[in-house]
Enzyme design. Sequence first.
Site, short mmCIF file in Angstrom:
data_model
loop_
_atom_site.label_atom_id
_atom_site.label_comp_id
_atom_site.label_asym_id
_atom_site.label_seq_id
_atom_site.Cartn_x
_atom_site.Cartn_y
_atom_site.Cartn_z
N THR A 195 -18.97 -5.19 -18.77
CA THR A 195 -19.97 -4.95 -17.75
C THR A 195 -21.13 -5.86 -18.08
O THR A 195 -21.24 -6.30 -19.23
CB THR A 195 -20.46 -3.48 -17.86
OG1 THR A 195 -19.37 -2.61 -17.63
CG2 THR A 195 -21.59 -3.15 -16.91
N GLY A 225 -17.34 4.38 -12.45
CA GLY A 225 -17.93 4.48 -13.79
C GLY A 225 -19.43 4.74 -13.72
O GLY A 225 -19.97 5.17 -12.70
N ASP A 226 -20.09 4.43 -14.82
CA ASP A 226 -21.54 4.66 -14.91
C ASP A 226 -22.35 3.57 -14.21
O ASP A 226 -23.50 3.79 -13.83
CB ASP A 226 -21.95 4.72 -16.39
CG ASP A 226 -21.57 3.44 -17.14
OD1 ASP A 226 -20.46 2.90 -16.89
OD2 ASP A 226 -22.36 2.98 -17.97
N1 GLY Z 1 -19.44 0.83 -18.30
C1 GLY Z 1 -18.55 0.34 -17.32
C2 GLY Z 1 -17.54 1.31 -16.90
O1 GLY Z 1 -17.15 2.17 -17.68
O2 GLY Z 1 -17.10 1.23 -15.78
#
Ligand code: GLY
Length: 345
Positions: A195, A225-226
């Site tokens: 990311t 995701g986050d």
């Molecule tokens: N941090 C990126 C994801 O887990 O999608």
Amino acid sequence: MVPLSRRGFLGSAAAGALAAPTVPAWLRLASPVAIASANGVKAVELAVQRMNEGWRPVDAAVAGVELVENDPEDDSVGIGGLPNEDGVVELDACVMDGPSGLGGAVAALQNIKNPAQVALKIMRHTDHVLLVGDGALRFARAHGFTEENLLTEKSRKKWLEWREKRSSIDDWISPEENGEHGKEWFRKFKHKTGTIHLGAVAANGDVGSCTTTSGLAFKLAGRVGDSPLLGCGNYCDNDVGTGGGTGRGEACILANGGSFIVHQMSLGRSPTDACMDAVKRVVRLTKVKRLLDAKGRPDFQIQFYATNKAGQFGAAAMFADRFAVCDGSGARLADMACHYDEPVK
Ligand code: GLY
């Protein structure tokens, strides 16, 4: 009148004593500052250049991460990102603008390589914060974004290799394997997360931030995701600073990483300490056996990044890692603080 020190100014702003903080000339930073994950050295450099040209921090952040979204060699973001379990690339991103307090986000977006730009349009051209899937794609089309196949040959071959070997290495889990009384469960194949998060502070102390990703490699279709969740993979507050995360998104969501970091800084913690507080929160919240290694430690990597209005920055990770930063001394990689002083397995 007793002049406010930089510390005093930040403290009262963080406590909400100043409704609309303006930064006195004597508090202007010597240079804008941008911080990012280690894949963002060129991104932070461009973000600082754009802020020096007068761009708003959020626009500078999006311009920076676009370099990585457009790079087919980075298989964690934009074109060339690793696909979901069906071989389809689905992208997540969000942006946040400190001065207006607005944010925009897009999740599970297909065929558009610059989801952070789409998130920016959502922030500026709708009354919403988050659009997902087909609706997000139709919104992007309406704003003139061009559709293209985001699956490069390199990413398709990695997906095919995973597909051929998968059997017990996907994300489908039985209840017996899950929960705090579940069995130990070791992945034979670590799913790659990658990311870019970028937090930006202009010389006048305004902040903006952005996170963009193709998410967890070979995730279930529709997994979010986050990265597109404000308060998780990305957050900012113009009275305080920016906070964001990369790595295992599920852990960042469950810990509300981004907003937790900003909250910690509003209590007076330094950016590095706030990031380490977030790592420790993830450690405390990780209880199921399938996510722990033989020593009882989380068996995944997570990285957090922060800046504050004074231009201070910091980063911390579960395991040893690096981050990118650019300030008046130029763009460079630096070591993160780490909870376990060894590389992730
Ligand atoms: N941090 C990126 C994801 O887990 O999608």
